[in-house]
Write an enzyme that holds these catalytic residues in place. Sequence first.
Site, PDB file in Angstrom:
ATOM      1  N   GLU A   1       0.202   0.150  -1.666  1.00  0.00           N
ATOM      2  CA  GLU A   1       0.119   0.771  -1.141  1.00  0.00           C
ATOM      3  C   GLU A   1       0.314   0.962   0.731  1.00  0.00           C
ATOM      4  O   GLU A   1      -0.179   2.069   1.242  1.00  0.00           O
ATOM      5  CB  GLU A   1       0.250   2.530  -1.403  1.00  0.00           C
ATOM      6  CG  GLU A   1       0.457   2.335  -2.880  1.00  0.00           C
ATOM      7  CD  GLU A   1       0.469   3.563  -3.648  1.00  0.00           C
ATOM      8  OE1 GLU A   1      -0.350   4.481  -3.092  1.00  0.00           O
ATOM      9  OE2 GLU A   1       1.345   4.498  -4.461  1.00  0.00           O
TER      10      GLU A   1
ATOM     11  N   GLU B   1       2.476   1.325 -10.985  1.00  0.00           N
ATOM     12  CA  GLU B   1       2.012   2.486 -10.890  1.00  0.00           C
ATOM     13  C   GLU B   1       2.822   3.626 -11.649  1.00  0.00           C
ATOM     14  O   GLU B   1       3.326   4.086 -10.930  1.00  0.00           O
ATOM     15  CB  GLU B   1       0.973   2.540  -9.683  1.00  0.00           C
ATOM     16  CG  GLU B   1       0.374   1.712  -9.482  1.00  0.00           C
ATOM     17  CD  GLU B   1      -0.401   2.918  -8.270  1.00  0.00           C
ATOM     18  OE1 GLU B   1      -0.361   3.922  -8.057  1.00  0.00           O
ATOM     19  OE2 GLU B   1      -1.292   1.313  -8.074  1.00  0.00           O
TER      20      GLU B   1
HETATM   21  C1  GAL Z   1      -1.346   5.980  -5.308  1.00  0.00           C
HETATM   22  C2  GAL Z   1      -2.409   4.616  -5.993  1.00  0.00           C
HETATM   23  C3  GAL Z   1      -3.455   4.445  -7.115  1.00  0.00           C
HETATM   24  C4  GAL Z   1      -3.812   5.599  -7.010  1.00  0.00           C
HETATM   25  C5  GAL Z   1      -2.713   6.906  -8.080  1.00  0.00           C
HETATM   26  C6  GAL Z   1      -2.812   8.066  -7.805  1.00  0.00           C
HETATM   27  O1  GAL Z   1      -0.805   6.341  -4.910  1.00  0.00           O
HETATM   28  O2  GAL Z   1      -2.174   3.359  -5.673  1.00  0.00           O
HETATM   29  O3  GAL Z   1      -4.793   3.946  -6.978  1.00  0.00           O
HETATM   30  O4  GAL Z   1      -4.746   6.467  -6.233  1.00  0.00           O
HETATM   31  O5  GAL Z   1      -1.658   6.840  -7.020  1.00  0.00           O
HETATM   32  O6  GAL Z   1      -2.093   9.349  -8.398  1.00  0.00           O
END
Ligand code: GAL
Length: 654
Positions: A146, A319
């Site tokens: 990110e 994610e």
């Molecule tokens: C994203 C990040 C992850 C985790 C997640 C939590 O922004 O890449 O590592 O922190 O959020 O929602």
Amino acid sequence: MLGVCYYPEHWPEAEWKDNARRMAEMGLSTVRIGEFAWSRIEPKDSATGIPAYEWGWLDRAIDVLGAAGLKVVLGTPTATPPKWLVDKYPGILPVDKEGRVRGFGSRRHYDFSSPDYRRESARIVTAMAERYGSNPHVAYWQIDNEFGCHDTIRSYSPAALARFRQWLARRYEGSIEKLNAAWGNVFWSMEFNGFDEVSLPNLTVTESGPSHRLDYFRFASDEAADYCRMQVEILRRHTKADVTHNYMGFTWTFDHFDMHNEGGLDFASWDSYPLGFTREQPFEPEEKTAYAFTGHPDIAAFHHDLYRAVGRGRFWVMEQQPGPVNWADHNTVPLPGMVRLWTWQALSHGAEVVSYFRWKQAYFAQEQYHAGLTRVDNERDVGGEEAATVAGELKQLALPPVQQAPVALVIDYSSQWMTAIQPQSATFNYSMLAFRWYEAARKLGLDIDIVPPGADLAGYKLVLVPTLIAPTAAALKALASSGAATLIGPRSGSKTIDYQIPRTLAPGEMAAITGHKVLRSDAMPPGIVKPVKGGNLKGEVTCWRDLSEVAAGTEVLASFEDGWPAVLKRGKVVTLTGKADGGLVGTLIRQMAQEAGVAVTELDGDLRLRRRGDIVFCINSSEKPARAPAPEGTSFLLGGREVPPAGVSAWRQP
Ligand code: GAL
């Protein structure tokens, strides 16, 4: 097509095998690991100067996951430089706008311009690539994690200043006179005698030069892409696997199209958290309430379409929100069914893989309140059950390739920078303007391709340009030659690429297609509403009005009460001179689509449609049931005529 993010370093090794088996049982096929594991891969600097790598645990983790049939996505760990490295090279740490060094103790604590960090990143990436580049289980690589999260693209460090000066010298071909002219530095005696005199645009007494800031934003965006490319080039020497980076939602601090192309990535991926984004983005209070448990219906879709464009047709969700998150001001539990819905929605927009964050909820550290597919007690959580449901459904339904949409929406990162540099109206928000236009079209059942300015518009019947502040020659050419019905929004063409006012006034060279000239702009505070009327057009403008003169041959379709033109038409180009409400934008899109022969669908409630090949997906991101607009006698592939809250129906287009 489903996967998960996993942190073997968080759990006892004795659990790994069981975890891997249960991932496969759930129907998952990819597993992303490693992106924060630097302190376990290289726990300390060796006294002799020879790096002390600890590969054993990672070798075994990859073996265990691979043996369960999972394909590994291996992350480079550069989002989290370990303490010993930061202590050894303190210049790694970034500096915020107020001139404060940002400290160790969370993540993303590095500066893209630090020569020490570039060298150390190259070293760790090379070591990983040498070790795993030809590992049969490592099927994909993710660079870092990110870019831009926690406001980390722009650093105001000595290292950034040094590279900014070099970047400027290249941009202005070694001529400080050119820079002074482009920035208008005669104003307030800001002229420089050489590139070594240029400062960063922070800590000034009042506003720094807008062109100075714009160039600094461009530099910072390029710097991130350059850093990404450095890692990609190393990987290419050691692996044939595809390389990606996981982008975020509503992130405008770097140009994602440049990152993909200049950074040299194979496909795009992004991290989808619709409930958190609904809380954190400037949605109306009523929307935050209405969509508290579903997320605004267009958030995920907008980004799927954006990242499909960034990845030139190829994207993943790296994610996917699996339940409540921990990072918004309030973190609700998604309505039962939403994890399944988000998965089908992503697939309907063309995602190659939907990977959930994360496998197991962490019972320590920062993200204790963040759900996983499994709970702290190792039992499946709701998200895990829903992921398994989709995995089962996917066995019954082969997904056809994605086709070009009839509608293109032009998204321009520079327009965000330019409007943020001098908003003029504090509530003018490029991100939301573009999002609202997208929403208006999606409410009409239209499929959309997002495109960057200058992209070939062949094949599109309708082109939407919420605003394009400083169109390049390529962007102008693409718009002028597309032949498509085109809707253009306010503030377009109001700046040159150097951030000056066009000498012919806005919209500069765009006037050739819009047929108007902006005499001045009215930047209005909240509470001021300007009604618009004309023919069957009716609506309201808030925040921004371009008071315009109309050229011969341009028709005025609707006006403001004080007589200024609000909606103009020249050939197939319609211009909105103000920031119009969704109703008016929707009416124009409906009319223009119908005239262009694109079918619109009046949708019940909060339903949205998305076609993938001949399959129509109908998605209900709301708490109320609604009726799917499928033809009589349809036999459904998923769901049925009545789409329940958080429900998905799908059928084949006859
Ligand atoms: C994203 C990040 C992850 C985790 C997640 C939590 O922004 O890449 O590592 O922190 O959020 O929602």
